[in-house]
Design an enzyme around this catalytic site. Structure first.
Site, PDB file in Angstrom:
ATOM      1  N   GLY A 100      -6.785  56.981  14.086  1.00  0.00           N
ATOM      2  CA  GLY A 100      -6.834  56.374  12.756  1.00  0.00           C
ATOM      3  C   GLY A 100      -5.580  55.639  12.354  1.00  0.00           C
ATOM      4  O   GLY A 100      -5.361  55.416  11.163  1.00  0.00           O
ATOM      5  N   GLU A 101      -4.748  55.237  13.326  1.00  0.00           N
ATOM      6  CA  GLU A 101      -3.501  54.550  12.986  1.00  0.00           C
ATOM      7  C   GLU A 101      -3.464  53.104  13.467  1.00  0.00           C
ATOM      8  O   GLU A 101      -2.395  52.488  13.485  1.00  0.00           O
ATOM      9  CB  GLU A 101      -2.303  55.306  13.565  1.00  0.00           C
ATOM     10  CG  GLU A 101      -2.003  56.605  12.842  1.00  0.00           C
ATOM     11  CD  GLU A 101      -0.620  57.142  13.155  1.00  0.00           C
ATOM     12  OE1 GLU A 101       0.027  57.656  12.220  1.00  0.00           O
ATOM     13  OE2 GLU A 101      -0.178  57.047  14.320  1.00  0.00           O
ATOM     14  N   GLU A 139     -18.552  52.325  14.258  1.00  0.00           N
ATOM     15  CA  GLU A 139     -19.684  52.422  13.328  1.00  0.00           C
ATOM     16  C   GLU A 139     -19.316  53.234  12.090  1.00  0.00           C
ATOM     17  O   GLU A 139     -19.726  52.905  10.971  1.00  0.00           O
ATOM     18  CB  GLU A 139     -20.889  53.056  14.029  1.00  0.00           C
ATOM     19  CG  GLU A 139     -21.469  52.222  15.169  1.00  0.00           C
ATOM     20  CD  GLU A 139     -20.809  52.543  16.496  1.00  0.00           C
ATOM     21  OE1 GLU A 139     -19.715  53.161  16.484  1.00  0.00           O
ATOM     22  OE2 GLU A 139     -21.369  52.180  17.542  1.00  0.00           O
ATOM     23  N   PRO A 192     -12.333  42.038  16.516  1.00  0.00           N
ATOM     24  CA  PRO A 192     -11.093  41.267  16.351  1.00  0.00           C
ATOM     25  C   PRO A 192     -10.703  41.026  14.898  1.00  0.00           C
ATOM     26  O   PRO A 192      -9.578  40.603  14.608  1.00  0.00           O
ATOM     27  CB  PRO A 192     -11.425  39.943  17.042  1.00  0.00           C
ATOM     28  CG  PRO A 192     -12.892  39.773  16.802  1.00  0.00           C
ATOM     29  CD  PRO A 192     -13.477  41.168  16.868  1.00  0.00           C
ATOM     30  N   LEU A 193     -11.633  41.276  13.981  1.00  0.00           N
ATOM     31  CA  LEU A 193     -11.333  41.001  12.574  1.00  0.00           C
ATOM     32  C   LEU A 193     -10.351  42.014  11.999  1.00  0.00           C
ATOM     33  O   LEU A 193      -9.641  41.712  11.036  1.00  0.00           O
ATOM     34  CB  LEU A 193     -12.620  41.000  11.755  1.00  0.00           C
ATOM     35  CG  LEU A 193     -13.655  39.944  12.164  1.00  0.00           C
ATOM     36  CD1 LEU A 193     -14.921  40.091  11.350  1.00  0.00           C
ATOM     37  CD2 LEU A 193     -13.075  38.545  12.004  1.00  0.00           C
ATOM     38  N   GLU A 194     -10.300  43.226  12.586  1.00  0.00           N
ATOM     39  CA  GLU A 194      -9.370  44.237  12.075  1.00  0.00           C
ATOM     40  C   GLU A 194      -7.919  43.786  12.189  1.00  0.00           C
ATOM     41  O   GLU A 194      -7.182  43.821  11.192  1.00  0.00           O
ATOM     42  CB  GLU A 194      -9.611  45.562  12.796  1.00  0.00           C
ATOM     43  CG  GLU A 194     -10.951  46.188  12.460  1.00  0.00           C
ATOM     44  CD  GLU A 194     -11.239  47.461  13.238  1.00  0.00           C
ATOM     45  OE1 GLU A 194     -12.170  48.197  12.858  1.00  0.00           O
ATOM     46  OE2 GLU A 194     -10.515  47.719  14.223  1.00  0.00           O
TER      47      GLU A 194
END
Length: 651
Positions: free
Chosen positions: A537-538, A289, A566-568
């Site tokens: 954050g990696e 989020e 899954p879009l990331e």
């Protein structure tokens, strides 16, 4: 008001009613819920004039909206359409102090001239000069809540849009045909203005029904939600549980799930001062989020250089990620982070009194009845961003339907991420809801430091490698089983595991034969089968460095459900697989289609990875299809930021 007064009593009645309305309207604590498209029309800043439509029963509430509009634009001169009879003239005299003019006339009936034609000419002249006109589509004699054709005709002739308005406040009901509300002093009130409606010849058969439906919806949205008893029960239970929740916070602190010295924020306590000026509060529960609303925060800061943003999270990982990403946002120093208080009325009240936000927005499925009710009581306009609701959650709230309807009725607007989610919310009573899009679809690619990316690519070169991303507790056992099967054919295989919660890294590494951990500065050697990348954050780094990606939180098992976004990885052209649990991102997985492989268990996962390693062309083709499917509307964060800024003005 509907009874005729003698001319001798008329002056006294005007003074008394005018004084009473001044007291009642002035001492009522009003909340204004204005649709973004209606706001410029109501303040005289649109491209044309407007018809402001109330049901006749709310006529005594119109001064509240008139006062708000005239405060924002004193040059406006709104006019109210009234009847030519004594009651109409009495109304004209009563509302005169609020800066509104009047036009007398109503629809001619049975051959009797009621001034309709003359009034129509005056109204058209006013509208063409840019002045707003207030009308009651069911007035002056009813039937109650039935739109007369004259309203639609005026809108069609003038081309002016109609803004449907609903109102409610603490009131008496008069006994006339319209059951008019007479405001009570020292109470609460709410004015709701819906999206503008344009009447054309093409919709002449449906325009009256459309306007009536919109007016009824605005009235329903303005009326307090039901389930007061259920809300009080919920609040009472939370209050009784507060001592146990305090102990829970200490336990979470011992487990590393709270930050020492900041756990009091979870009880609404803080030493940080509120910055001066406007403040908007956004709440994001966890990492996903938080990532989705970062573009909204950036646009808020860019659109208003004086604005401060308060963002709350429920997890330490989200707080840490936020701190990292704010360094890359212009104006990020105007963002304040706090941990969200638990849903105890007293704790939420402390928080709101401390920060006094001008507007607030929750994200996705963060529905906390006491928090939402407290915002309403403090007069804080509230929105729900990227709203999602699973079938499981809908069924849960469906067991307390009146409480759910009350809670959802407190939102000024709900921006659902999909039509499917919007439909679920509507079954629970949500009304002011639209589907502008999914923020996670509109998000930019996850960042990665170029030098670090080059180093990791060099490190992983010349050996087969695949990535298990955002795994949850117990899932690593399935990952390890699949990896061992693959290594019978590819002995030098390296399996990179990025756990969703980095604090689990040491335990995962221990269970996999003391595998090297990135958080400990360790890198895999040629004989290492696993590399635990337990940093925060990696993911963007590993999605770019490793072309074969399995998305975690998706294999059947205790505590696992719904998958991850899954879009990331798809944005980087990665070849994707997921377990069968995809409920949280069903629309995204549907959008990607056959570019994502569904693997039901460890054996199927091993077979898929082997197939991708053996066929680079097939792997590249699947990755290209995934990348093409990720194209999204990049303007969505900006549009939502604009709506939030407008929400602050609606307070």
């Amino acid at each position: 008001m509907t009874r005729r007064l003698s001319w001798t009593a008329r002056p006294a009645a005007i003074v008394l009613l005018r004084s009473y309305l001044r007291l009642a309207i002035g001492t009522t604590r009003w909340t204004f819920d204005i649709h973004p498209d209606a706001e410029p029309l109501l303040t005289g800043q649109g491209d044309h004039s407007v018809l402001v439509a109330f049901w006749h029963e709310t006529l005594a509430l119109t001064p509240a909206l008139l006062r708000r509009s005239l405060t924002r634009n004193p040059a406006m001169r709104p006019h109210v359409l009234i009847s030519r009879n004594r009651d109409g003239r009495l109304i004209a005299d009563i509302i005169a102090p609020w800066g509104a003019g009047t036009i007398a006339g109503s629809t001619d009936r049975k051959g009797k001239d009621k001034g309709g034609a003359a009034a129509l000419r005056q109204l058209l002249a006013l509208i063409r000069s840019g002045e707003p006109v207030v009308i009651t589509p069911d007035g002056p004699r009813g039937p109650r809540r039935q739109v007369e054709q004259g309203t639609i005709g005026l809108a069609r002739l003038s081309g002016a849009p109609i803004v449907p308005v609903g109102g409610w406040c603490a009131h008496w009901r008069l006994g006339g045909w319209d059951r008019m509300m007479l405001p009570l002093p020292f109470g609460r009130g709410r004015i709701v203005c819906g999206a503008p409606i344009t009447a054309t010849r093409a919709d002449q058969d449906t325009a009256r029904a459309t306007l009536a439906t919109a007016l009824d919806a605005a009235m329903h949205a303005a009326t307090p939600a039901p389930a007061r008893a259920a809300q009080r029960l919920w609040a009472g239970l939370a209050t009784l549980l507060a001592p146990a929740l305090t102990l829970l916070l200490h336990r979470r602190l011992a487990r590393g799930k709270e930050i020492r010295g900041r756990q009091r924020e979870r009880m609404g306590l803080t030493t940080r001062p509120r910055p001066p000026g406007k403040l908007v509060w956004l709440h994001a529960a966890s990492v996903g989020e938080t990532l989705s609303i970062l573009p909204v925060i950036a646009d808020l800061l860019a659109q208003d250089a004086s604005l401060h943003v308060l963002i709350t999270t429920a997890t330490v990982t989200a707080a840490t990620l936020l701190e990292q990403r704010l360094a890359d946002i212009e104006g990020g120093t105007r963002v304040i982070h706090q941990f969200i208080p638990l849903d105890v009325p007293r704790w939420i009240g402390r928080f709101l009194r401390r920060w006094r936000p001008n507007a607030a927005a929750l994200t996705e499925s963060e529905l906390w009845p006491n928090l939402i009710e407290s915002c309403h009581r403090h007069g804080i306009p509230l929105a729900l961003l990227n709203a999602r609701l699973s079938d499981r959650a809908r069924a849960g709230w469906g067991r307390v339907p009146s409480l759910a309807a009350r809670m959802l009725g407190r939102f000024a607007w709900i921006a659902a991420r999909s039509d499917r989610d919007a439909a679920r919310f509507r079954t629970l009573g949500a009304e002011r809801i639209d589907t502008p899009g999914d923020l996670k679809n509109a998000a930019p690619p996850l960042p990665a430091d170029p030098a670090t990316l080059a180093h990791v690519r060099t490190l992983l070169a010349h050996r087969p490698v695949w990535l298990a991303a955002a795994t949850h507790e117990g899932e690593e056992e399935d990952i390890a089983k699949a990896a061992r099967q693959i290594r019978t054919r590819y002995p030098t295989l390296l399996t990179v595991i990025v756990p969703r919660h980095p604090e689990r890294g040491p335990a995962i590494a221990e269970g996999l034969g003391k595998a090297p951990r990135r958080a400990a500065g360790q890198e895999p050697g040629p004989d290492d089968a696993f590399w635990i990348c337990d940093t925060l954050g990696e993911l963007g780094l590993f999605y770019q460095a490793v072309p074969i990606v399995f998305i975690g939180n998706s294999l059947p098992g205790p505590g696992r459900r719904g998958g991850h976004n899954p879009l990331e990885p798809a944005r980087f052209g990665a070849t994707l697989a997921t377990g069968p649990l995809t409920e949280n991102f069903l629309d995204a997985f549907t959008r990607l289609g056959n570019a994502v492989q569904i693997v039901p268990d460890a054996d199927a996962l091993a077979q898929w990875v082997e197939a991708m390693l053996a066929d680079p062309a097939r792997r590249a083709g699947a990755g290209q299809r995934a990348a093409v499917a990720t194209h999204a509307d990049s303007t969505l964060p900006n549009r939502l930021a604009t709506r939030l800024l407008a929400l602050m003005d609606a307070r």
